[in-house]
Design a protein around this motif. Structure first.
Motif, PDB file in Angstrom:
ATOM      1  N   PHE B 547      -0.117  -8.893   6.415  1.00 18.52           N
ATOM      2  CA  PHE B 547      -1.147  -9.874   6.034  1.00 18.52           C
ATOM      3  C   PHE B 547      -2.075  -9.351   4.941  1.00 18.52           C
ATOM      4  O   PHE B 547      -2.434 -10.081   4.035  1.00 18.52           O
ATOM      5  N   ASP B 548      -2.466  -8.072   5.044  1.00 15.94           N
ATOM      6  CA  ASP B 548      -3.404  -7.550   4.036  1.00 15.94           C
ATOM      7  C   ASP B 548      -2.677  -6.876   2.885  1.00 15.94           C
ATOM      8  O   ASP B 548      -3.303  -6.435   1.928  1.00 15.94           O
ATOM      9  N   LYS B 549      -1.345  -6.740   3.030  1.00 13.58           N
ATOM     10  CA  LYS B 549      -0.546  -6.029   2.020  1.00 13.58           C
ATOM     11  C   LYS B 549      -1.126  -4.644   1.758  1.00 13.58           C
ATOM     12  O   LYS B 549      -1.296  -4.203   0.619  1.00 13.58           O
ATOM     13  N   LYS B 550      -1.456  -3.962   2.851  1.00 13.61           N
ATOM     14  CA  LYS B 550      -2.019  -2.611   2.722  1.00 13.61           C
ATOM     15  C   LYS B 550      -1.294  -1.662   3.656  1.00 13.61           C
ATOM     16  O   LYS B 550      -0.940  -2.030   4.776  1.00 13.61           O
ATOM     17  N   CYS B 551      -1.103  -0.445   3.193  1.00 14.39           N
ATOM     18  CA  CYS B 551      -0.556   0.585   4.071  1.00 14.39           C
ATOM     19  C   CYS B 551      -1.702   1.523   4.420  1.00 14.39           C
ATOM     20  O   CYS B 551      -2.121   2.316   3.593  1.00 14.39           O
ATOM     21  N   PRO B 552      -2.202   1.428   5.656  1.00 13.94           N
ATOM     22  CA  PRO B 552      -3.398   2.214   6.001  1.00 13.94           C
ATOM     23  C   PRO B 552      -3.187   3.715   5.837  1.00 13.94           C
ATOM     24  O   PRO B 552      -4.140   4.437   5.535  1.00 13.94           O
ATOM     25  N   ALA B 553      -1.962   4.191   6.022  1.00 10.31           N
ATOM     26  CA  ALA B 553      -1.728   5.633   5.903  1.00 10.31           C
ATOM     27  C   ALA B 553      -1.382   6.040   4.477  1.00 10.31           C
ATOM     28  O   ALA B 553      -1.197   7.218   4.190  1.00 10.31           O
ATOM     29  N   LYS B 554      -1.280   5.054   3.608  1.00  9.04           N
ATOM     30  CA  LYS B 554      -0.972   5.299   2.199  1.00  9.04           C
ATOM     31  C   LYS B 554       0.362   6.015   2.023  1.00  9.04           C
ATOM     32  O   LYS B 554       0.489   6.975   1.274  1.00  9.04           O
ATOM     33  N   ARG B 555       1.355   5.571   2.764  1.00  8.28           N
ATOM     34  CA  ARG B 555       2.677   6.175   2.618  1.00  8.28           C
ATOM     35  C   ARG B 555       3.636   5.235   1.892  1.00  8.28           C
ATOM     36  O   ARG B 555       4.616   5.666   1.325  1.00  8.28           O
ATOM     37  N   CYS B 556       3.374   3.936   1.991  1.00  2.50           N
ATOM     38  CA  CYS B 556       4.296   2.974   1.390  1.00  2.50           C
ATOM     39  C   CYS B 556       3.877   2.730  -0.048  1.00  2.50           C
ATOM     40  O   CYS B 556       2.877   2.043  -0.303  1.00  2.50           O
ATOM     41  N   PRO B 557       4.608   3.294  -0.990  1.00  2.00           N
ATOM     42  CA  PRO B 557       4.173   3.298  -2.387  1.00  2.00           C
ATOM     43  C   PRO B 557       3.807   1.911  -2.911  1.00  2.00           C
ATOM     44  O   PRO B 557       2.840   1.770  -3.659  1.00  2.00           O
ATOM     45  N   ALA B 558       4.546   0.885  -2.506  1.00  4.17           N
ATOM     46  CA  ALA B 558       4.291  -0.438  -3.064  1.00  4.17           C
ATOM     47  C   ALA B 558       2.948  -1.007  -2.614  1.00  4.17           C
ATOM     48  O   ALA B 558       2.423  -1.935  -3.218  1.00  4.17           O
ATOM     49  N   LEU B 559       2.403  -0.462  -1.551  1.00  7.23           N
ATOM     50  CA  LEU B 559       1.168  -1.019  -1.010  1.00  7.23           C
ATOM     51  C   LEU B 559      -0.034  -0.115  -1.247  1.00  7.23           C
ATOM     52  O   LEU B 559      -1.062  -0.242  -0.619  1.00  7.23           O
ATOM     53  N   VAL B 560       0.144   0.815  -2.143  1.00 12.85           N
ATOM     54  CA  VAL B 560      -0.924   1.777  -2.348  1.00 12.85           C
ATOM     55  C   VAL B 560      -1.337   1.779  -3.813  1.00 12.85           C
ATOM     56  O   VAL B 560      -0.500   1.725  -4.706  1.00 12.85           O
ATOM     57  N   GLU B 561      -2.651   1.795  -4.063  1.00 15.97           N
ATOM     58  CA  GLU B 561      -3.118   2.015  -5.420  1.00 15.97           C
ATOM     59  C   GLU B 561      -4.034   3.221  -5.345  1.00 15.97           C
ATOM     60  O   GLU B 561      -5.011   3.225  -4.596  1.00 15.97           O
ATOM     61  N   PHE B 562      -3.686   4.253  -6.052  1.00 14.74           N
ATOM     62  CA  PHE B 562      -4.491   5.472  -5.961  1.00 14.74           C
ATOM     63  C   PHE B 562      -5.661   5.413  -6.938  1.00 14.74           C
ATOM     64  O   PHE B 562      -5.517   4.989  -8.073  1.00 14.74           O
TER      65      PHE B 562
END
Lengths: 160, 615, 351
Positions: B547-562
């Motif tokens: 739903f939020d298109k977010k990976c809370p652990a920041k492991r899924c590259p497509a869902l992470v913006e550094f």
């Protein structure tokens, strides 16, 4: 003896013969024969499968079925150096995916492929049981531990 | 061939036991497990021999290459006996110092001793290291203190005494009664009572019966069986021979992964030694009982850990499971009555016979007796092999024995049981090692892989990882497993890539229900466990992905913006140095900046930043 | 011995030791759908379509492999069974190109029937791109892997029924495929084209070549007959439309129990061949000329009579055809021995 295959030399054929000779009478020995034959030839050209089928008196379709079932057996030629990156859970958690990515990027091969110059072939393999060294990588049987995406290329340089 | 007699065996035991305990001889037990081999223990061993010769100490020091010591992450390692000193991470360059300082001048080398990760202090004595001190080595009783390639060492440690007792003093039915009394359950994961399994096969009359040992350790993150085979192969042979006596079998196979060359080599040596002493083969110990064992090497298929598939594989066929019934106890290998036990189970049998089922069952919980070996790995300080009594809490394994989580990170979950198991979250860490208790929290005991995951681990990605594994290892025979797991994987992949749909969770649950209820074999029936356990304990992470298109652990590259958190950035430039695509803009004394267009989400900067300034 | 009994859908049925749940159900006309079950072979339990609910069981059980046991309570269409079957069908339907509109097997397809019965479509999942292209390398049949559901019936038919051992499962997991030797096209393999696989395929993965130039099997009428190729006497169904034999299937009866060989199954085009002889031909001045039966038979009798008179009966030999029935061959040898008076009798099947 079949000798019409370019990939397999006369010496290889006679070694394959002795492999078959050794195990022909043992029930269930097909997988052992295939393993030892692959040690000789490196992979399974069609001629080798048909030859083993005949030698072991097992239908060639069954032999192919077995070869294509087990991941140890290869239906394509391998490189001079085989890179096996462990993709077990411990290694995965510790960055095996990144290691594979770096190798792929550098040598232009995906998992299961061989470089054009046959220098390397790359495989992501099941847990090699060296979780204490995660991420682990096996090159030609040598286990390398604590491999990182940054250190992996340096290790590979040693293999030509 | 000369047959060893029970009297001769007892005499050998005394002789070789004495050799291990001679006070004037020092034993250097250097680990020769796969892990330590990889880090160079053989070179260290050679250097030790050389250096010992140089000092003329050959008579006083015996260098023993042992099987896996268990503390794999610290290899190459060595225990000096009887001093009880533990050395870690030795190199060839350290050898001269060890010999001259420790062996000649009696001054142990402190810098090579174990360093406690919390107190940062060196721990000189092997038995004081919490990793070892809290364990109960029953199955691993010979680990690190015998040469696995020496049957004398094994006999010196009461080896084959259990078999001797069984052959001389016990009826087959008494063996089974003793196994039942021990309460031991299959250590391969499913936990079926071993004594009961044997009794079924014993009831079936047949001219030929088989005893099989499952050494096709396929669970990722599990290396218990490899370590046992490498460290104490005779224990497994003894266990199989006793099992054969119990069910009246004549032939045995050890089905071992070809990925374990060292284990195979050592088992083969052990078989040859046992045969030459008349402990295997025709007329064992002159009692008229005959049984022989051969090794069958697998060829890389996880599903061959399933019993019917394993038997098909020994028959030289595709390792595809077949329906049960008929059960292997009635029709197994070559359609003959067969029992299949796991390496760890079999390694306990000799001691159970020697000390009695009651002795074994004195440890453990009500329904789970004895000890369990685990392979502890992942994000934990002390990676290695641990054996604890049933009833020990997971928390104790992870923190007391495992030394907690490195880099001051937080424990997120522990994965137990591999692709058939589940993830147990931090708040269930007090669950104890017990077949039923672990099942209650959504995992299974499994074969013993314990993978510790810290808060950097994305649980949705873990579920995807296990499904990818199952999907690749599915034999393809039955529809639910072949097609169902493929669909589950497809859905999880799309969730991890940011294309998750609201109905996806329901769809995964529906698929899981169908696959679990109708798949042909155990692999399929348990294939959904990892994803179901993640859904049960980490549903919010699923929802964040979908739903939020977010990976809370920041492991899924497509869902992470550094991006760089300016306040935390100490302007060190490490992030810029490691970035492979030049996406980090940094100049001396300037806060770094990440060019999101160029960033390939490789996470290099994220891992490299010492100040957690990249998020 | 007391009678063994189990209940299916609440009603009691007797069974004998060794029968599976499916056996008992079939015997009592209770329909349990199957895809992989092949009569007279060992059940493989592959398709999981025949799952039923058994009271007290941990999960659903495959009725084709689980033996009936006394007191067992079986439900064949309980909600959980139906749910499982429907999902199973959805998975199969989404796994390939199951286009009934274009499929030669339409109307003769178990997957289609079951999809209809359980109201299943594959639309909840993304349609998979076919991994393997069709094999059209031989003159008889097409293997369309995009329609294959990997039930394995063809493998059993080839290995266990015909014992030709030409095909097997290849690869594994979702890459699994039914393969011939070295994954070669059938035409280059050990296949002898008995077509047993074609007959047992429950879907449209194995179909006749040029299927689009023929009616679908469901449009034809089956006419039972005896194969005329050899003396075995295989029972077959000629599938006829517009007075043309469109295709042949083996009939489940003695002696062949459904099996046929390449000739019986694929060699019946001669029936409607325009080149087929319709009258006897007599060679006159080097040319074959159509003749009446009386004229032709008269000529044969006259010539045989002359040879016998001039050179003796043993100067004549008769060679019978395997394509005749046993009765016809019997008559023919009788003719040789009693009428001509020679024992020079032989038969083409000996060559």
């Amino acid at each position: 003896m079949s000798c019409c295959s370019e990939e397999i030399s006369q010496e290889m054929w006679s070694e394959v013969d002795s492999v078959i000779e050794r195990h022909r009478e043992t029930p269930g020995a097909l997988i052992t024969v295939l393993r030892e034959a692959q040690d000789v030839v490196g992979w399974f050209p069609q001629a080798l499968i048909e030859y083993i089928a005949k030698g072991m008196n097992i239908p060639a379709s069954d032999v192919f079925g077995v070869v294509s079932f087990y991941s140890l057996f290869s239906l394509t030629p391998k490189g001079r150096n085989s890179i096996k990156v462990c993709t077990g859970t411990a290694c995965y958690v510790k960055g095996a995916r990144e290691v594979i990515g770096r190798i792929s990027g550098e040598y232009g091969i995906a998992e299961g492929e061989t470089t054009e110059d046959r220098r390397f072939d790359l495989e992501g393999v099941r847990c090699v049981g060296a979780c204490g060294l995660a991420p682990a990588m096996v090159i030609n049987g040598d286990v390398h531990g604590d491999v990182t995406a940054d250190s992996v290329l340096k290790i590979l340089e040693k293999y030509s | 061939m000369t047959h060893i007699t029970p009297t001769k065996l007892e005499a050998m035991r005394k002789e070789y036991a004495a050799r291990l305990t001679q006070p004037h001889i020092r034993h250097l037990f250097i680990c020769g497990g796969t892990g330590c081999h990889a880090t160079g223990s053989l070179k260290v061993k050679d250097a030790l021999h050389e250096e010992i010769a140089k000092h003329g100490l050959e008579e006083k020091v015996r260098v023993v290459e042992t099987g896996c010591n268990g503390f794999c992450a610290l290899g190459p390692l060595m225990v000096v006996h009887p001093d009880n000193v533990f050395y870690q991470k030795m190199t060839v360059d350290d050898v001269a110092e060890i010999v001259s300082e420790h062996l000649v001048h009696e001054k142990p080398v402190e810098r090579l001793m174990y360093k406690d990760p919390q107190s940062k202090k060196r721990v000189p004595l092997f038995s004081d290291i919490p990793f070892f001190a809290l364990q109960k080595p029953w199955t691993l009783r010979n680990k690190g203190i015998i040469n696995p390639e020496s049957i004398e060492d094994y006999i010196g440690r009461e080896g084959y005494m259990g078999l001797s007792k069984v052959l001389l003093e016990m009826e087959p039915s008494q063996i089974i009664d003793e196994m039942k009394a021990s309460g031991i359950r299959g250590r391969g994961g499913a936990g079926f009572p071993t004594g009961m399994k044997w009794s079924f096969a014993a009831q079936n009359d047949s001219d030929i019966k088989y005893v099989l040992c499952n050494a096709d350790e396929g669970d990722p993150g599990a290396f218990m069986d490899r370590s046992i085979l490498e460290a104490d192969p005779h224990a497994v042979l003894e266990g199989m021979t006793i099992a054969a006596r119990a069910i009246n079998a004549t032939e045995g196979y050890i089905y071992c992964r070809s990925e374990y060359p060292l284990a195979i080599k050592r088992v083969q040596i052990a078989i040859d030694q046992a045969r030459s002493l008349g402990l295997l083969g025709e007329n064992i110990m002159g009692t008229g009982f005959s049984f022989d064992i051969s090794i069958y090497q697998g060829a890389g298929a996880f599903v061959c850990g399933e019993e019917t598939a394993l038997m098909r594989s020994i028959e030289g066929k595709r390792g595809m499971p077949i329906p049960r019934p008929p059960f292997p106890a009635a029709q197994g290998l070559w359609k003959k009555p067969t029992i299949l036990n796991n390496v760890e189970t079999l390694a306990n049998v000799g001691q159970i016979m020697l000390n009695g089922g009651k002795w074994y069952s004195s440890v453990g919980t009500e329904n789970s007796k004895g000890t369990k070996v685990f392979a502890l790995s992942g994000d934990v300080n002390n990676i290695g092999l641990v054996e604890v009594p049933m009833g020990t809490s997971l928390r104790s394994i992870v923190y007391d024995i495992g030394g907690g989580i490195p880099k001051k990170r937080k424990l997120k979950a522990v994965q137990l049981g591999g692709p058939s198991g589940g993830c147990i979250p931090e708040d269930h860490m007090d669950v104890v090692v017990d077949y039923e208790e672990i099942a209650k929290v959504g995992a299974i005991m499994g074969s013993g892989g314990v993978i510790v995951m810290d808060d950097k681990t994305c649980m949705v990605d873990m579920a995807r990882f296990f499904l990818e594994f199952i999907q690749e290892e599915s034999c393809g025979k039955c529809t639910p497993c072949r097609e169902g797991t493929r669909r589950q994987l497809e859905i999880l992949e799309r969730i991890c890539e940011g294309h998750g749909k609201p109905e996806d969770i329901t769809l995964i649950e529906e698929l899981s229900e169908m696959i679990t209820a109708s798949a042909l074999c155990g692999l399929g029936q348990t294939a959904s466990n990892p994803v179901l356990s993640v859904l049960r304990h980490f549903r919010n992470e699923f929802e964040a992905h979908i739903f939020d298109k977010k990976c809370p652990a920041k492991r899924c590259p497509a869902l992470v913006e550094f991006k760089v958190i300016d306040e935390r950035c100490k302007k060190c430039g490490k992030c810029a140095a490691v970035c492979p695509v030049g996406a980090v803009e940094w100049q001396k004394k300037e806060v770094a900046k990440i060019n999101t267009e160029a960033c390939v989400q490789c996470m290099s900067c994220y891992s490299a930043c010492p100040f957690d300034a990249i998020d | 011995m007391s009678t063994l009994e189990l209940t299916i859908n609440g009603k009691g049925y007797a069974f004998t030791q060794g029968e599976t749940i499916l056996d008992v159900a079939c015997r009592n006309d209770i329909v349990i759908p199957t895809l992989c079950h092949l009569k007279n072979t060992t059940p493989t339990g592959a398709c999981r379509m025949c799952v039923v609910e058994v009271k007290g069981a941990r999960s659903l059980v495959a009725s084709c492999t689980v033996p009936a046991s006394a007191g067992m309570e079986v439900q064949t269409e309980s909600p959980s069974v139906v749910k499982s079957r429907k999902m199973n069908l959805e998975l199969l339907l989404s796994s390939g190109s199951h286009d009934c509109l274009l499929c030669p097997a339409s109307g003769d397809c178990r997957l289609q029937d079951l999809a209809f019965k359980y109201n299943a479509t594959g639309k909840r999942f993304e349609r998979t791109k076919p991994k393997y292209s069709p094999d059209v390398s031989n003159p008889f049949l097409i293997r369309d892997f995009s329609k294959c559901i990997l039930c394995g019936r063809c493998v059993q038919a080839c290995k266990d029924v015909q014992v030709n051992n030409a095909i097997d499962y290849g690869y594994r997991g979702s890459d699994a495929k039914i393969i011939a030797k070295c994954d070669l096209p059938l035409g280059d393999s050990d296949c002898v084209f008995c077509g047993e696989c074609l007959q047992v395929c429950p879907v449209g993965a194995l179909t006749l070549k040029k299927a689009r130039q023929k009616p679908r099997i469901c449009e034809t009428e089956a006419v039972r007959t005896t194969c005329a190729y050899c003396g075995v006497g295989c029972q077959m169904n000629l599938h006829v439309k517009d007075n043309v034999v469109q295709m042949v299937t083996g009939a489940d009866a003695v002696p062949n129990h459904g099996s046929l060989c390449v000739k019986g199954r694929f060699g019946m085009q001669f029936i409607n061949s325009p080149e087929r002889l319709t009258t006897p031909l007599i060679r006159k001045d080097g040319e074959l000329v159509p003749a009446e039966w009386d004229e032709a038979l008269g000529l044969v009798a006259e010539k045989l009579g002359t040879y016998k008179a001039e050179n003796g009966a043993d100067s004549i030999g008769v060679l019978a055809s395997a394509r005749c029935t046993n009765e016809e061959n019997y008559l023919f040898q009788k003719f040789a021995r009693a009428v001509i008076g020679t024992n020079n009798v032989d038969h083409c099947a000996r060559y």
